[in-house]
Scaffold this motif. Structure first.
Motif, PDB file in Angstrom:
ATOM      1  N   ARG A  64       9.898  10.040  -6.669  1.00  0.00           N
ATOM      2  CA  ARG A  64      10.341   8.783  -6.060  1.00  0.00           C
ATOM      3  C   ARG A  64       9.443   8.403  -4.871  1.00  0.00           C
ATOM      4  N   GLU A  65       9.117   9.397  -4.068  1.00  0.00           N
ATOM      5  CA  GLU A  65       8.270   9.146  -2.902  1.00  0.00           C
ATOM      6  C   GLU A  65       6.837   8.854  -3.326  1.00  0.00           C
ATOM      7  N   ILE A  66       6.405   9.525  -4.360  1.00  0.00           N
ATOM      8  CA  ILE A  66       5.048   9.310  -4.845  1.00  0.00           C
ATOM      9  C   ILE A  66       4.914   7.891  -5.383  1.00  0.00           C
ATOM     10  N   LYS A  67       5.966   7.441  -6.010  1.00  0.00           N
ATOM     11  CA  LYS A  67       5.976   6.062  -6.502  1.00  0.00           C
ATOM     12  C   LYS A  67       5.772   5.092  -5.337  1.00  0.00           C
ATOM     13  N   ALA A  68       6.442   5.379  -4.238  1.00  0.00           N
ATOM     14  CA  ALA A  68       6.301   4.538  -3.051  1.00  0.00           C
ATOM     15  C   ALA A  68       4.878   4.618  -2.496  1.00  0.00           C
ATOM     16  N   LEU A  69       4.305   5.816  -2.482  1.00  0.00           N
ATOM     17  CA  LEU A  69       2.936   5.970  -1.992  1.00  0.00           C
ATOM     18  C   LEU A  69       1.954   5.203  -2.873  1.00  0.00           C
ATOM     19  N   LEU A  70       2.165   5.270  -4.158  1.00  0.00           N
ATOM     20  CA  LEU A  70       1.286   4.564  -5.083  1.00  0.00           C
ATOM     21  C   LEU A  70       1.403   3.060  -4.867  1.00  0.00           C
ATOM     22  N   ALA A  71       2.602   2.611  -4.574  1.00  0.00           N
ATOM     23  CA  ALA A  71       2.798   1.183  -4.320  1.00  0.00           C
ATOM     24  C   ALA A  71       2.061   0.782  -3.044  1.00  0.00           C
ATOM     25  N   LEU A  72       2.143   1.625  -2.014  1.00  0.00           N
ATOM     26  CA  LEU A  72       1.430   1.350  -0.764  1.00  0.00           C
ATOM     27  C   LEU A  72      -0.069   1.240  -1.008  1.00  0.00           C
ATOM     28  N   ARG A  73      -0.528   2.132  -1.837  1.00  0.00           N
ATOM     29  CA  ARG A  73      -1.965   2.191  -2.123  1.00  0.00           C
ATOM     30  C   ARG A  73      -2.474   0.867  -2.685  1.00  0.00           C
ATOM     31  N   LEU A  74      -1.618   0.204  -3.450  1.00  0.00           N
ATOM     32  CA  LEU A  74      -2.044  -1.026  -4.101  1.00  0.00           C
ATOM     33  C   LEU A  74      -1.653  -2.269  -3.317  1.00  0.00           C
ATOM     34  N   ASP A  75      -0.776  -2.059  -2.349  1.00  0.00           N
ATOM     35  CA  ASP A  75      -0.280  -3.200  -1.592  1.00  0.00           C
ATOM     36  C   ASP A  75      -1.260  -3.538  -0.475  1.00  0.00           C
ATOM     37  N   GLY A  76      -1.929  -4.690  -0.577  1.00  0.00           N
ATOM     38  CA  GLY A  76      -2.932  -5.097   0.397  1.00  0.00           C
ATOM     39  C   GLY A  76      -2.370  -5.241   1.797  1.00  0.00           C
ATOM     40  N   SER A  77      -1.086  -5.555   1.893  1.00  0.00           N
ATOM     41  CA  SER A  77      -0.513  -5.793   3.221  1.00  0.00           C
ATOM     42  C   SER A  77       0.010  -4.506   3.870  1.00  0.00           C
ATOM     43  N   ALA A  78      -0.027  -3.395   3.136  1.00  0.00           N
ATOM     44  CA  ALA A  78       0.447  -2.133   3.707  1.00  0.00           C
ATOM     45  C   ALA A  78      -0.576  -1.601   4.708  1.00  0.00           C
ATOM     46  N   ARG A  80      -1.900   1.540   7.580  1.00  0.00           N
ATOM     47  CA  ARG A  80      -1.945   2.990   7.708  1.00  0.00           C
ATOM     48  C   ARG A  80      -0.686   3.537   8.332  1.00  0.00           C
ATOM     49  N   SER A  81      -0.093   2.769   9.224  1.00  0.00           N
ATOM     50  CA  SER A  81       1.106   3.319   9.857  1.00  0.00           C
ATOM     51  C   SER A  81       2.242   3.405   8.848  1.00  0.00           C
ATOM     52  N   ASP A  82       2.208   2.561   7.828  1.00  0.00           N
ATOM     53  CA  ASP A  82       3.201   2.701   6.752  1.00  0.00           C
ATOM     54  C   ASP A  82       3.027   4.057   6.072  1.00  0.00           C
ATOM     55  N   VAL A  83       1.796   4.399   5.807  1.00  0.00           N
ATOM     56  CA  VAL A  83       1.514   5.669   5.149  1.00  0.00           C
ATOM     57  C   VAL A  83       1.877   6.830   6.063  1.00  0.00           C
ATOM     58  N   ARG A  84       1.494   6.679   7.355  1.00  0.00           N
ATOM     59  CA  ARG A  84       1.823   7.741   8.304  1.00  0.00           C
ATOM     60  C   ARG A  84       3.327   7.955   8.401  1.00  0.00           C
ATOM     61  N   ALA A  85       4.074   6.858   8.312  1.00  0.00           N
ATOM     62  CA  ALA A  85       5.529   6.975   8.396  1.00  0.00           C
ATOM     63  C   ALA A  85       6.063   7.830   7.245  1.00  0.00           C
ATOM     64  N   GLN A  86       5.554   7.582   6.064  1.00  0.00           N
ATOM     65  CA  GLN A  86       5.964   8.382   4.902  1.00  0.00           C
ATOM     66  C   GLN A  86       5.625   9.846   5.117  1.00  0.00           C
ATOM     67  N   ALA A  87       4.406  10.065   5.600  1.00  0.00           N
ATOM     68  CA  ALA A  87       3.949  11.438   5.794  1.00  0.00           C
ATOM     69  C   ALA A  87       4.786  12.129   6.866  1.00  0.00           C
ATOM     70  N   ALA A  88       5.102  11.389   7.934  1.00  0.00           N
ATOM     71  CA  ALA A  88       5.886  11.976   9.022  1.00  0.00           C
ATOM     72  C   ALA A  88       7.286  12.332   8.532  1.00  0.00           C
ATOM     73  N   ALA A  89       7.865  11.450   7.731  1.00  0.00           N
ATOM     74  CA  ALA A  89       9.202  11.716   7.197  1.00  0.00           C
ATOM     75  C   ALA A  89       9.171  12.984   6.362  1.00  0.00           C
ATOM     76  N   LYS A  90       8.141  13.098   5.560  1.00  0.00           N
ATOM     77  CA  LYS A  90       8.042  14.278   4.696  1.00  0.00           C
ATOM     78  C   LYS A  90       7.801  15.535   5.526  1.00  0.00           C
ATOM     79  N   LEU A  91       7.026  15.399   6.589  1.00  0.00           N
ATOM     80  CA  LEU A  91       6.796  16.547   7.466  1.00  0.00           C
ATOM     81  C   LEU A  91       8.103  17.008   8.098  1.00  0.00           C
ATOM     82  N   ALA A  92       8.918  16.065   8.506  1.00  0.00           N
ATOM     83  CA  ALA A  92      10.198  16.399   9.126  1.00  0.00           C
ATOM     84  C   ALA A  92      11.076  17.131   8.112  1.00  0.00           C
ATOM     85  N   ASP A  93      11.046  16.605   6.930  1.00  0.00           N
ATOM     86  CA  ASP A  93      11.762  17.126   5.797  1.00  0.00           C
ATOM     87  C   ASP A  93      11.379  18.577   5.490  1.00  0.00           C
ATOM     88  N   ILE A  94      10.088  18.806   5.437  1.00  0.00           N
ATOM     89  CA  ILE A  94       9.574  20.142   5.161  1.00  0.00           C
ATOM     90  C   ILE A  94       9.936  21.083   6.306  1.00  0.00           C
TER      91      ILE A  94
END
Lengths: 153, 153
Positions: A64-78, A80-94
């Motif tokens: 599910r999260e990877i799907k979101a990352l892939l969407a970010l990758r293709l979304d021109g308006s996304a 880096r902080s969007d990506v960092r937010a995902q990564a930070a959430a996952k870091l907290a999670d881990i």
DNA sequence: CTTGACCCCGTACCAAGGTACGGGGTGTAG
DNA sequence: CTACACCCCGTACCTTGGTACGGGGTCAAG
């Protein structure tokens, strides 16, 4: 133009054919072009996406999260902080999972250290610690699920 | 003689009624006596077993492993080293999980540190690191599953 | 005697992430 | 032309640890 069949793309990405179809159903991989025969036709980009999924899984992301990352990758308006937010959430999670496991490990190793000798298992501190004597006091309904409940008859 | 209904034993142990029946089906909890009406009748020992299960789950044991621990508890010929062996295996298990998660965390935090600024997500090091360029060399069938395979056409 | 809370049973369902199956069509080498 | 490997599709199945559902019976109070 390199065009791969589903088996070829799967092999190049290091996953199974069924997995590729599964990712397609889950919306992680775009539906590819088809040959007249109905055979899926993939390109190098699809291999990249599959490898991306593999790596992200290794980093602990769910599909599910990877799907979101892939969407970010293709979304021109996304950004880096969007990506960092995902990564930070996952870091907290881990981090939370690690702490949970460390607590388990510590509790269990204390118990293991207390269990020495080779007597009957019956007296082993590990089992004793788990085997909580029945607390039959009047307020003994700890941890009860939050649902309608009568007073005990 | 205290005899509990399934609801009472569940409440005392802090689990749901369905869970008690589930544990019974899984063989973690002995089938209790029944009243003439078919109602299950539990005693204090059953509460203890349910609490044992809860604690062991908190320590990271699976239901399958807990079943084994419960069997050890009742097996007169089981020794403490049998119990220690189970605990040690679980400790190793937990340790491996912790190390896996730590590796994930480290890899991801390196990536996160490398992703600064607020540009378009497209160039973000996190996504770039995941987005592996296609290695189209002749030996490029890494990580392929071990199954019958033809040479690539 | 009715009401409400509880119990019985079997079965289906949930998340996640695939894997397997079966019946059929395709593609190509020999 | 015959193999054989590969592809199509939908659907069922797997694991773990439960949770939910529906139709019915029971028990104690009022």
């Amino acid at each position: 133009m390199k065009a791969f069949t589903v088996g070829q793309v799967a092999r190049r990405a290091g996953v199974g054919v069924e997995t590729v179809r599964f990712y397609e159903r889950q919306g992680l991989l775009d539906e590819p072009e088809r040959k007249a025969s109905g055979y899926r036709q993939y390109g190098g980009g699809d291999v990249a996406v599959l490898r991306f999924i593999r790596r992200a899984k290794q980093l602990g992301f769910t599909l599910r999260e990877i799907k979101a990352l892939l969407a970010l990758r293709l979304d021109g308006s996304a950004t880096r902080s969007d990506v960092r937010a995902q990564a930070a959430a996952k870091l907290a999670d881990i981090g939370a999972k690690i702490r949970d496991l460390q607590r388990m490990r510590d509790a269990l190793s204390v118990l293991t250290a207390a269990c020495h000798g080779d007597g009957p298992a019956t007296g082993c501190p590990i089992l004793e610690a788990l085997d909580i004597p029945e607390d039959d006091g009047p307020g003994g309904d700890d941890h009860a699920p939050a649902r309608p409940r009568r007073t005990e008859r």
